[in-house]
Structures are given as C-alpha cells and as structure tokens.
Design a protein around this motif. Structure first.
Motif, PDB file in Angstrom:
ATOM      1  N   ASP A 125      37.591  47.285  36.834  1.00  0.00           N
ATOM      2  CA  ASP A 125      38.146  48.091  37.920  1.00  0.00           C
ATOM      3  C   ASP A 125      38.314  47.255  39.192  1.00  0.00           C
ATOM      4  OD1 ASP A 125      38.246  50.275  36.297  1.00  0.00           O
ATOM      5  OD2 ASP A 125      36.350  51.135  36.990  1.00  0.00           O
ATOM      6  N   GLU A 126      37.371  46.375  39.439  1.00  0.00           N
ATOM      7  CA  GLU A 126      37.450  45.521  40.622  1.00  0.00           C
ATOM      8  C   GLU A 126      38.634  44.574  40.524  1.00  0.00           C
ATOM      9  OE1 GLU A 126      34.865  41.992  42.828  1.00  0.00           O
ATOM     10  OE2 GLU A 126      33.912  43.292  41.329  1.00  0.00           O
ATOM     11  N   ARG A 127      38.877  44.048  39.343  1.00  0.00           N
ATOM     12  CA  ARG A 127      39.995  43.142  39.154  1.00  0.00           C
ATOM     13  C   ARG A 127      41.321  43.879  39.328  1.00  0.00           C
ATOM     14  NH1 ARG A 127      40.005  39.263  33.992  1.00  0.00           N
ATOM     15  NH2 ARG A 127      40.380  41.204  32.861  1.00  0.00           N
ATOM     16  N   LYS A 128      41.424  45.091  38.802  1.00  0.00           N
ATOM     17  CA  LYS A 128      42.642  45.879  38.963  1.00  0.00           C
ATOM     18  C   LYS A 128      42.906  46.194  40.437  1.00  0.00           C
ATOM     19  CE  LYS A 128      42.681  48.134  34.419  1.00  0.00           C
ATOM     20  NZ  LYS A 128      42.576  49.417  33.698  1.00  0.00           N
ATOM     21  N   GLU A 129      41.835  46.458  41.152  1.00  0.00           N
ATOM     22  CA  GLU A 129      41.982  46.758  42.577  1.00  0.00           C
ATOM     23  C   GLU A 129      42.494  45.529  43.343  1.00  0.00           C
ATOM     24  OE1 GLU A 129      39.264  48.167  46.389  1.00  0.00           O
ATOM     25  OE2 GLU A 129      38.513  48.454  44.347  1.00  0.00           O
ATOM     26  N   MET A 130      41.988  44.357  42.984  1.00  0.00           N
ATOM     27  CA  MET A 130      42.443  43.127  43.633  1.00  0.00           C
ATOM     28  C   MET A 130      43.906  42.835  43.289  1.00  0.00           C
ATOM     29  SD  MET A 130      39.138  40.593  43.261  1.00  0.00           S
ATOM     30  CE  MET A 130      39.918  39.254  44.177  1.00  0.00           C
ATOM     31  N   GLN A 131      44.292  43.117  42.050  1.00  0.00           N
ATOM     32  CA  GLN A 131      45.689  42.920  41.659  1.00  0.00           C
ATOM     33  C   GLN A 131      46.621  43.829  42.449  1.00  0.00           C
ATOM     34  OE1 GLN A 131      45.043  43.443  37.349  1.00  0.00           O
ATOM     35  NE2 GLN A 131      45.867  41.375  37.046  1.00  0.00           N
ATOM     36  N   LYS A 132      46.198  45.056  42.662  1.00  0.00           N
ATOM     37  CA  LYS A 132      47.007  45.987  43.455  1.00  0.00           C
ATOM     38  C   LYS A 132      47.102  45.514  44.907  1.00  0.00           C
ATOM     39  CE  LYS A 132      47.497  50.838  44.756  1.00  0.00           C
ATOM     40  NZ  LYS A 132      47.829  50.504  46.161  1.00  0.00           N
ATOM     41  N   THR A 133      45.997  45.003  45.435  1.00  0.00           N
ATOM     42  CA  THR A 133      46.008  44.497  46.813  1.00  0.00           C
ATOM     43  C   THR A 133      46.961  43.323  46.949  1.00  0.00           C
ATOM     44  OG1 THR A 133      43.695  45.172  47.114  1.00  0.00           O
ATOM     45  CG2 THR A 133      44.579  43.585  48.683  1.00  0.00           C
ATOM     46  N   ASP A 136      50.482  44.665  46.977  1.00  0.00           N
ATOM     47  CA  ASP A 136      50.787  45.320  48.258  1.00  0.00           C
ATOM     48  C   ASP A 136      51.033  44.297  49.361  1.00  0.00           C
ATOM     49  OD1 ASP A 136      50.518  47.765  47.050  1.00  0.00           O
ATOM     50  OD2 ASP A 136      48.470  48.119  47.755  1.00  0.00           O
TER      51      ASP A 136
END
Length: 265
Positions: A125-133, A136
């Motif tokens: 989940d942390e990696r997915k969040e960083m990818q989204k950041t 963006d």
C-alpha cells in the motif's frame, strides 16, 4: 516628489525649455539696452518696468510641462511597470514551484525504485501511494511547464532560461520513462520469484540482493537502476542547478532594470 523633480531637471524637456527661456531673457535684455523694440514688450512694460505678468506666464508654462511630464511618468509606472512587475512576480513564483515540484519528483523516483528493487519497501500500500504521488507531481510539473513556456515566449530576452528549463524537463520526462520500465521489471521479477523459488539461483533473470544474500532481485531491474535511475538522479540535479542559476540571474537582471528605469525604490 523630490525624486520626480530631480528626474524632471535631468530630462531633455527641462533643458530645452530652460534654453528657450534664457535665450528669451538675453534677447530682451539686448533689445532693451539697444533701445530696440523687438520683443521688448514681452519683458518690460511701457513704463520700462520688468513685466511680472510675463514671468508668471513663464512659470505657468513650466508648471504645465512639468505636470504633463509627471503625469506621463506616473501613467507609465502604473500601467507599463505594474504589468512588468506582475509578470516577474508570477515568473518567480512559478519557477520556484517548478523547481520544488521537480526536486520532490526526482527524489521520490530514486527512492521508490531503489526501495522496491532492494525490497526495503515491504508494504504494498505504501508503494502504491508513492507511485500515485509521483504521477500527481509529474502532472503538476507538466502544468507548470506550460505556464512558464507562455511566460518566456512573451519576453524577448528569456531564450537562454527557456532552453535550460526545457532541457531539465526533457531529462525528467526521460527519467519517468526509465522509472516505469524499472518498476515493471521489478513487478515481473516478483511474480516469477513467487512461482520459482527453488530455481532462483540457476535462473539467469535473477541475482542475489547485494544487501541481503538470502533474497533475489531482477538482474535487468538492477542494471536499469544503475544505468538509468542513478544517471537520471545525477543529470537531473545538474540540469536543475543550471536552470536555477539561469532563472535567478534573469530575474535579478530584470528587477534591476525596472528599478533603474522607473525608480520604483
């Protein structure tokens, strides 16, 4: 007010008017001494007294020219200079955002690829969040670039700064492509690893993690990381440094010209 008066005294209009006035006075004195009636009526009355009405008229004329000059200067400052200062303010603000956003983006890419490759980032989940950041921030960078391109196109002396920004942006765009390829290789490696644990050491696609010999990482991913991501991190730093230097010098030069030409400060 005092500064405006000093500027008026230094202006061409003032000295032209002064030359006419002094010339007129000299002509009047000469004609008066020689008993010549030419222009005498401007400077002296019939009783041979100096004409204060004429002096008052001269002062009125000077006041008129001075008023026209100061109003034109004020209009120029309020319209022309205000527009230019607003452009410089906007350019400075957007360039700062461009630099800040690009710095955060490149740092995130370098961190995420490295962490994913060497499996420091264990939480999906942390990696997915960083990818989204990252996505963006890249979209925000594209928006800022378009704004700056329009701003630079309106300025005749900004070609060098524009080129350095474009060079920096191209490096980041290529870095985004390398980042996506690396992440895809890492993802493929993880999928293969889950189904081929007993064959990992013999498989040419994998090698042992340099930081943890009990784990395996993608050879292709490691090669791309060393050849592209590390290079991208370094080259983006150099390009960012160049753009920062160019935009700083450009803004300093233009602000100096504004202050010198219009005496705003």
């Amino acid at each position: 007010m005092i500064r405006t008066i000093k500027m008026y005294i230094k202006s061409t209009v003032f000295w032209i008017a002064t030359s006419f006035l002094l010339g007129g006075i000299l002509i009047g004195i000469a004609t008066y001494s020689a008993k010549i009636n030419f222009l005498e009526f401007l400077f002296f009355t019939d009783s041979r007294h100096f004409s204060w009405i004429f002096l008052t008229s001269v002062v009125a004329i000077y006041s008129f020219f001075f008023s026209v000059y100061t109003n034109a200067k004020k209009y120029n400052i309020e319209i022309v200079t205000k527009t230019k200062t607003q452009k410089l303010d906007g350019l400075e603000e957007q360039s700062t955002l461009f630099l800040a956003t690009s710095t955060a983006l490149t740092n995130l890419i370098y961190e995420l690829v490295g962490d994913s490759l060497y499996r420091f980032a264990e939480v999906e989940d942390e990696r997915k969040e960083m990818q989204k950041t990252i996505s963006d921030k890249y979209n925000e960078l594209r928006r800022l670039r378009e704004w700056e391109l329009i701003a630079f196109d309106q300025m005749n002396d900004a070609e060098n700064v524009k080129n350095s920004m474009e060079n920096y942006y191209e490096i980041i765009k290529n870095g985004m492509s390398s980042y996506k390829k690396c992440m895809q290789n890492i993802k493929n490696c993880e999928q293969r690893r889950n189904g081929e644990k007993e064959q990992l050491e013999k498989n040419v696609l994998f090698c042992k993690d340099p930081y943890d010999q009990s784990r395996y990482i993608s050879k292709d991913g490691l090669r791309q990381y060393n050849d592209t991501i590390k290079f991208f991190n370094h080259s983006s730093y150099q390009a960012r440094k160049m753009f920062r230097q160019n935009i700083s010098e450009y803004l300093k030069k233009n602000w100096s010209e504004v202050m010198d030409e219009y005496k705003l400060y």
